[in-house]
Design a protein around this motif. Structure first.
Motif, PDB file in Angstrom:
ATOM      1  N   TYR A 132       0.904   9.905  -5.034  1.00 13.66           N
ATOM      2  CA  TYR A 132      -0.006  10.345  -4.023  1.00 13.66           C
ATOM      3  C   TYR A 132       0.793  11.439  -3.793  1.00 13.66           C
ATOM      4  O   TYR A 132       2.089  12.262  -4.534  1.00 13.66           O
ATOM      5  CB  TYR A 132       0.624   9.010  -2.637  1.00 13.66           C
ATOM      6  N   ILE A 176       1.935  -0.638  -2.302  1.00 13.60           N
ATOM      7  CA  ILE A 176       0.547  -0.115  -2.137  1.00 13.60           C
ATOM      8  C   ILE A 176      -0.595  -1.568  -1.864  1.00 13.60           C
ATOM      9  O   ILE A 176      -0.336  -2.333  -2.994  1.00 13.60           O
ATOM     10  CB  ILE A 176       0.238   0.703  -2.700  1.00 13.60           C
ATOM     11  N   THR A 177      -0.830  -1.020  -0.297  1.00 12.72           N
ATOM     12  CA  THR A 177      -2.072  -2.683  -0.843  1.00 12.72           C
ATOM     13  C   THR A 177      -3.837  -2.657  -0.337  1.00 12.72           C
ATOM     14  O   THR A 177      -3.693  -1.640  -0.521  1.00 12.72           O
ATOM     15  CB  THR A 177      -1.885  -3.354   1.534  1.00 12.72           C
ATOM     16  N   TYR A 184       1.476   1.791   2.383  1.00 16.26           N
ATOM     17  CA  TYR A 184       2.211   1.752   1.398  1.00 16.26           C
ATOM     18  C   TYR A 184       3.618   0.937   2.295  1.00 16.26           C
ATOM     19  O   TYR A 184       4.153   1.472   3.568  1.00 16.26           O
ATOM     20  CB  TYR A 184       2.829   3.060   1.459  1.00 16.26           C
ATOM     21  N   ALA A 198       6.295   8.309  -3.670  1.00 17.99           N
ATOM     22  CA  ALA A 198       4.654   8.772  -3.759  1.00 17.99           C
ATOM     23  C   ALA A 198       4.534   9.111  -4.721  1.00 17.99           C
ATOM     24  O   ALA A 198       3.044   9.030  -5.152  1.00 17.99           O
ATOM     25  CB  ALA A 198       4.602   9.204  -1.749  1.00 17.99           C
ATOM     26  N   ILE A 226      -5.167   0.843   4.264  1.00 17.59           N
ATOM     27  CA  ILE A 226      -4.548   1.104   3.572  1.00 17.59           C
ATOM     28  C   ILE A 226      -2.845   1.227   3.513  1.00 17.59           C
ATOM     29  O   ILE A 226      -3.059   2.293   4.488  1.00 17.59           O
ATOM     30  CB  ILE A 226      -4.716   1.775   2.166  1.00 17.59           C
ATOM     31  N   VAL A 245      -2.049   4.499   3.473  1.00 15.89           N
ATOM     32  CA  VAL A 245      -3.426   5.842   2.485  1.00 15.89           C
ATOM     33  C   VAL A 245      -4.212   5.713   3.030  1.00 15.89           C
ATOM     34  O   VAL A 245      -4.924   4.342   3.691  1.00 15.89           O
ATOM     35  CB  VAL A 245      -2.268   4.510   1.669  1.00 15.89           C
TER      36      VAL A 245
END
Lengths: 425, 425
Positions: free
Chosen positions: B241, B390-391, B345, B236, B343, B421
């Protein structure tokens, strides 16, 4: 309840817009339908940013405050002369008044609040400080169990925008100010924003509510951000700080301090991370400890949010008739400016000769001031040394004395720059 | 006004202490002297953290709620069985009740609030959510002009302390949890804190007040932080993040979501910088925009600050008899869990063979999911590839489908880790 608005510009238009779009939700909360019935404007023929159906317009504002059918007056026109007369008349006529006018409250609030109390009406001004952040209600209600020890806030969005751009993009003050004016953040005459007068208005209001004393705008010591250079911003970053334009009110040993000035604060503090046009206020209570409130300090709908919150409070009739949230005031003495203790950042431009730093640090030692951190930057083409110093906590009188002594040293090339440092811990 | 306390432990003792030390200030605010007259405790002979002069003690709590001379009951004993019966009896006897008991309100609040309304008494619980932060009052009053779109909060200090230590010191979950228990932050049975149940109680309360609907604790989807590994924390950080345990309530297209789960949020957000045991709640209103409220979520005096603020509100008699700040509720449908968009992860452990990443990214493409960021870390001794992805924003059903497909790939060595996320913008 009939509502009359004085001024239907950005804020007034925002209020009407928010009332329209959130009508159902506000009705569910209050049980009351809120409808603006009258508006006084300068030019009746100007286009409006809000729906105007059902609103009776006039160009004569006294018609509003003297109209028996109106229960609540929203003063959203600004200024302190005509606005004051209108608010006084409204209150004398038994109307509740809600205003976003920080200058009016800071300079005439004592008189107006006393008048409202005498007439059993409410004078509310949540929107006057930090825009949409419900900071006055939090102080009056949410923190009512506390003795407030400190209020420290970023309460001018324009100034914070300028300082953020200077730090993040290495731009200089004049350049960012010009952009802020083009973006509409800063007025054509930016003095109120950049010289701290706007922040001082807000700080005087915050301090009176925090400590339960009279509004004393003339006691706020005020310093703007126009003297902050790119070099100060860079030094601050290097030393682990961010420069913010803070309004600080403290109650210490039974005395009050109120000051607005650029301040170095450690980067790790939340306030140091409040960027752009956003506002935030840190409050320390003796029971709750530190609490912080963050949000938009300006803008049509954010300001409208605060105005309407006051409106809901009046309409729900859930307010007691006190002054600034207090049943009685205390006359709290002000701290003598010279006695205020602070950590300081000093910036010096000195000829780069052997022994200069030794001489300067000796002057600090002679004044019994510790040098907590020092950075000396690369010498410029003129063979000068750029020096930044962070002191320990000292009295203002002491820092002034040491600066006067340093200033006399023959190596010093320009006026020593002094900026406050607050650790906020 | 006579006040009876049920429970004189940390919070109850804190209330008596704060009332004592801030007596003059509270008197100036309210015009009323507040004095606790009665206390029910489990063991009358135990030592107390507060002065007990003037307080009549009993070991029979029903004596307090049935005592005609008592006007306000502070329920500070905890639990949901005896506490519920006591609160019900107090309300039926016409007493106002103030509680810090999040579990009681989250699980029995609808019944108790209805009972209070029927009996024309107040049931207040500012201290139940985010300790000393006046978050419920801000939602009910300060933001009353807004339709609330989102509430996202760090509302469990223990969880936040653990995640902060894991991030800043590279420690692992079990190690920090043990320290938190030794420091008294976490209970001997830490389930309520680390599995998100405590946060879910608070979120259910926040959502009901934000949206004006019934309390529906059973609708909160809850996931704890015990599955967060040091590897997730490191990934992260590398991706920009910070992992926080958030309670998130959103109203989107007329439907409500309520979920408590670990969440990657961009490091630059204020919430990402709320560390240690501190709490903070971000609220988005459709007029004011984002606002944030920060402070101590626990502790004797911070909690007392909120309890006494409620007490002041009751004593000043400035409250209208509504429920959770609303005149009427709306039945707002809940978003189907599968339809929630987020979103994500994903963390994968795969055999490091040629073509694995190509295969995996092809599976994403087949499910019409974009890979916005990917980090593959150094191969361990077993020749495995550690991959974090990450999408873009996708439906939960879609992410579950892609994870099921990836899980079947013969290179995948362990269960794929999924974490939400939130950009919070």
């Amino acid at each position: 309840m009939n509502i009359g608005i004085l001024g239907l510009g950005t804020v007034g238009g925002g209020v009407v817009n928010v009332l329209a779009k959130n009508q159902a939700e506000i009705m569910r909360r209050t049980g009351v339908q809120i409808q603006v019935t009258h508006a006084a404007v300068r030019d009746i023929n100007q286009p409006r940013i809000c729906p105007t159906k059902g609103i009776e317009f006039t160009q004569a504002p006294f018609e509003i405050v003297n109209n028996d059918s109106i229960d609540i007056v929203l003063e959203l026109m600004g200024g302190t002369t005509l606005a004051k007369e209108l608010v006084k008349t409204a209150i004398k006529n038994g109307k509740h008044v809600i205003t976003a006018n920080k200058a009016l409250i800071a300079t005439h609030g004592n008189e107006l609040l006393a008048l409202a109390k005498d007439n059993n009406t409410h004078l509310l001004f949540e929107a006057a400080v930090a825009g949409g952040i419900p900071i006055l209600k939090s102080l009056e209600q949410g923190l009512s169990a506390n003795q407030i020890e400190m209020v420290a806030g970023i309460i001018n969005g324009t100034g914070n925008f300028i300082l953020t751009e200077m730090r993040d993009k290495g731009r200089d003050f004049a350049d960012v100010l010009k952009e802020a004016q083009e973006l509409g953040y800063a007025e054509a005459d930016p003095t109120f924003d950049v010289e701290g007068i706007d922040a001082a208005h807000k700080l005087a209001i915050l301090a009176a509510i925090a400590f339960g004393c009279e509004l004393q705008f003339d006691k706020v010591s005020t310093q703007g951000i126009s003297q902050i250079s790119g070099e100060d911003v860079a030094f601050a970053t290097e030393l682990g700080y961010s420069i913010k334009h803070l309004g600080i009110a403290k109650k210490l040993n039974g005395k009050i301090q109120m000051r607005v000035h650029p301040t170095l604060i450690p980067k790790t503090r939340l306030l140091a991370n409040v960027d752009g046009v956003m506002n935030a206020v840190l409050i320390k209570g003796n029971a709750v400890g530190p609490t912080l409130y963050y949000g938009a300090g300006a803008g049509a709908e954010a300001t409208a949010s605060a105005v309407i919150a006051d409106l809901v409070d009046v309409i729900k009739d859930t307010l007691s008739h006190n002054v600034l949230g207090w049943q009685s005031f205390e006359a709290i003495p002000y701290q003598n400016q010279d006695d205020i203790e602070s950590i300081f950042y000093l910036r010096l431009l000195a000829t780069d000769k052997p022994g200069v730093l030794a001489d300067i640090t000796a002057i600090f030692a002679n004044h019994n001031i510790s040098v907590e951190a020092v950075v000396q930057k690369q010498i410029d083409a003129q063979d000068n040394a750029h020096i930044a110093i962070i002191t320990n906590q000292v009295k203002t009188s002491n820092i002034n004395a040491v600066v006067a002594a340093i200033q006399k040293h023959d190596s010093i090339q320009e006026e020593v720059k002094i900026i406050h440092v607050e650790t906020l811990d």
